[in-house]
Design a protein around this motif. Structure first.
Motif, PDB file in Angstrom:
ATOM      1  N   ILE A  28       3.859  -1.156  -3.677  1.00 49.82           N
ATOM      2  CA  ILE A  28       2.562  -1.527  -4.252  1.00 49.82           C
ATOM      3  C   ILE A  28       1.753  -2.399  -3.300  1.00 49.82           C
ATOM      4  O   ILE A  28       0.535  -2.280  -3.210  1.00 49.82           O
ATOM      5  CB  ILE A  28       2.780  -2.248  -5.596  1.00 49.82           C
ATOM      6  N   THR A  29       2.422  -3.283  -2.584  1.00 54.89           N
ATOM      7  CA  THR A  29       1.739  -4.187  -1.651  1.00 54.89           C
ATOM      8  C   THR A  29       2.491  -4.226  -0.336  1.00 54.89           C
ATOM      9  O   THR A  29       3.714  -4.393  -0.312  1.00 54.89           O
ATOM     10  CB  THR A  29       1.613  -5.603  -2.240  1.00 54.89           C
ATOM     11  N   LEU A 238       1.500  -4.014 -11.312  1.00 50.96           N
ATOM     12  CA  LEU A 238       0.336  -3.430 -10.651  1.00 50.96           C
ATOM     13  C   LEU A 238      -0.786  -4.440 -10.430  1.00 50.96           C
ATOM     14  O   LEU A 238      -1.807  -4.096  -9.831  1.00 50.96           O
ATOM     15  CB  LEU A 238      -0.173  -2.210 -11.429  1.00 50.96           C
ATOM     16  N   ARG A 241      -1.489  -4.472  -6.806  1.00 51.13           N
ATOM     17  CA  ARG A 241      -2.091  -3.329  -6.116  1.00 51.13           C
ATOM     18  C   ARG A 241      -3.389  -3.709  -5.401  1.00 51.13           C
ATOM     19  O   ARG A 241      -3.762  -3.075  -4.413  1.00 51.13           O
ATOM     20  CB  ARG A 241      -2.331  -2.186  -7.108  1.00 51.13           C
ATOM     21  N   ASP A 242      -4.086  -4.727  -5.863  1.00 51.49           N
ATOM     22  CA  ASP A 242      -5.340  -5.156  -5.238  1.00 51.49           C
ATOM     23  C   ASP A 242      -5.137  -6.192  -4.142  1.00 51.49           C
ATOM     24  O   ASP A 242      -6.080  -6.528  -3.426  1.00 51.49           O
ATOM     25  CB  ASP A 242      -6.271  -5.770  -6.298  1.00 51.49           C
ATOM     26  N   TRP A 243      -3.949  -6.724  -4.026  1.00 55.01           N
ATOM     27  CA  TRP A 243      -3.764  -7.898  -3.176  1.00 55.01           C
ATOM     28  C   TRP A 243      -4.004  -7.624  -1.704  1.00 55.01           C
ATOM     29  O   TRP A 243      -4.589  -8.458  -1.004  1.00 55.01           O
ATOM     30  CB  TRP A 243      -2.366  -8.473  -3.377  1.00 55.01           C
ATOM     31  N   ASP A 244      -3.543  -6.483  -1.193  1.00 52.68           N
ATOM     32  CA  ASP A 244      -3.713  -6.207   0.240  1.00 52.68           C
ATOM     33  C   ASP A 244      -5.188  -6.183   0.611  1.00 52.68           C
ATOM     34  O   ASP A 244      -5.592  -6.719   1.651  1.00 52.68           O
ATOM     35  CB  ASP A 244      -3.055  -4.876   0.611  1.00 52.68           C
ATOM     36  N   LYS A 245      -5.997  -5.585  -0.237  1.00 49.75           N
ATOM     37  CA  LYS A 245      -7.429  -5.484   0.033  1.00 49.75           C
ATOM     38  C   LYS A 245      -8.125  -6.822  -0.181  1.00 49.75           C
ATOM     39  O   LYS A 245      -8.911  -7.269   0.665  1.00 49.75           O
ATOM     40  CB  LYS A 245      -8.048  -4.422  -0.877  1.00 49.75           C
ATOM     41  N   ASP A 250      -6.912  -5.590   4.051  1.00 52.40           N
ATOM     42  CA  ASP A 250      -6.387  -4.267   4.369  1.00 52.40           C
ATOM     43  C   ASP A 250      -7.329  -3.193   3.814  1.00 52.40           C
ATOM     44  O   ASP A 250      -7.714  -3.233   2.644  1.00 52.40           O
ATOM     45  CB  ASP A 250      -4.987  -4.109   3.761  1.00 52.40           C
ATOM     46  N   GLU A 254      -5.309   2.060  -1.985  1.00 51.14           N
ATOM     47  CA  GLU A 254      -4.237   1.627  -2.870  1.00 51.14           C
ATOM     48  C   GLU A 254      -3.401   2.826  -3.285  1.00 51.14           C
ATOM     49  O   GLU A 254      -3.888   3.952  -3.372  1.00 51.14           O
ATOM     50  CB  GLU A 254      -4.841   0.970  -4.116  1.00 51.14           C
ATOM     51  N   SER A 256      -1.609   5.481  -5.564  1.00 55.56           N
ATOM     52  CA  SER A 256      -1.901   6.060  -6.876  1.00 55.56           C
ATOM     53  C   SER A 256      -0.658   6.002  -7.751  1.00 55.56           C
ATOM     54  O   SER A 256       0.468   5.857  -7.259  1.00 55.56           O
ATOM     55  CB  SER A 256      -2.354   7.511  -6.729  1.00 55.56           C
TER      56      SER A 256
END
Length: 332
Positions: A28-29, A238, A241-245, A250, A254, A256
């Motif tokens: 996920i990350t 989940l 799922r937003d953490w990298d961005k 990054d 993300e 799917s």
């Protein structure tokens, strides 16, 4: 290889952050730091290191958290751990459970700062190429003054090479509260952790305790170097799922749901085939929160926790359940 900053990390959680959970989290990350459960140093030294320290190749950056209070034993465990490619070894000075207290380690070590410095130095000498860090509370029992935690951090800064401090922003009450109550009843004092960063600007200060949303993460990062989440990252994985961005810049897309479920199915199938004794239930229990708040979440949780369905030990249950969930999506 350059390691990502410890901007975000998932807390060590006993019985939860095992290698199967960490594998899922890493799908996920890509950049978030992951931590093992707390592992007793004696279990590694006197038991089977492979059982306690084995990890998946994909997990890094990943930290090993050790429990103990004997510098010699901790050093031996740290030296053994260097064979398993951990990026960090962390000493637990925050767990308030009676079992841990009986072993004279965990949160009670905050009252033994010279012993902690001896432990950290012994671990660093045994694992010179691995960063040694500490996770602790802001105080013990009725120690409510900020100076308690400031003196603890200041002494370790002076006497050890430790430069990363993960601070659970609650006191640990060693008598009268259960471990669960210790995570909820003592008041959060985030301002104490912020103040640590102001007064020890050269240290890497990471805040932990009661943090649940990306908005809260963003606010904390205005004051400290990193944020560690625990139960929210487990029950609602989940969120990661937003953490990298959001927090690492990054630009890769993300993952799917379809791709994530496919990877988990492949992993579970390989684990069952390759590692004798691995059972689906040990992996599927970590996947129950993947559809948190979504249509079909009840079907997903029910099937992946159903003893009769799990009894066949067939990883295809993951795909079959996902197909049922997708029908639920279409019907909604």
């Amino acid at each position: 290889m350059t390691l990502p900053k410890r901007t975000l990390s998932v807390a060590p959680m006993l019985d939860w952050t095992d290698r199967h959970y960490r594998h899922m989290a890493r799908q996920i990350t890509r950049h978030t730091w992951l931590y093992t459960e707390m592992i007793n140093a004696g279990a590694i030294v006197h038991g089977d290191p492979q059982r306690f320290l084995a990890k998946n190749d994909c997990e890094n950056p990943v930290a090993l958290q050790l429990g103990g209070s004997d510098p010699e034993l901790l050093a031996k465990a740290a030296k053994i751990a260097t064979q398993f490619d951990y990026d960090e070894i962390n000493l637990n000075c925050g767990c308030p459970s009676p079992r841990v207290q009986k072993g004279a380690f965990g949160a009670c070590l905050m009252n033994e700062v010279d012993l902690v410095s001896g432990c950290l130095n012994a671990m660093q000498d045994a694992a010179p190429d691995c960063e040694i860090t500490v996770k602790h509370r802001i105080g013990i029992d009725k120690q409510t003054d900020y100076q308690v935690v400031a003196d603890f951090v200041g002494t370790l800064r002076e006497k050890t090479a430790c430069r990363t401090f993960i601070v659970h922003a609650r006191n640990a009450w060693l008598d009268g509260l259960s471990p669960k109550e210790n995570r909820e009843i003592p008041p959060l004092k985030y301002d104490y952790v912020y103040r640590l960063k102001r007064e020890f600007a050269d240290l890497n200060i990471i805040i932990n305790g009661g943090i649940k949303t990306n908005v809260e993460i963003t606010e904390h990062l205005q004051h400290v170097d990193g944020v560690m989440l625990g139960r929210e990252a487990y029950h609602n994985p989940l969120i990661m799922r937003d953490w990298d961005k959001l927090f690492y810049g990054d630009t890769l897309p993300e993952i799917s749901h379809d791709e994530l479920i496919a990877r988990l199915h492949n992993y579970a199938h390989q684990q069952i085939q390759q590692n004798q004794g691995t059972i689906l239930r040990h992996m599927a229990r970590h996947y129950l929160g993947l559809l948190h708040g979504m249509n079909g979440a009840r079907i997903w949780r029910r099937n992946l926790s159903d003893a009769e369905l799990l009894k066949t030990n067939n990883a295809d249950l993951i795909l079959q359940t996902w197909q049922q969930v997708q029908k639920e999506f279409q019907a909604a």
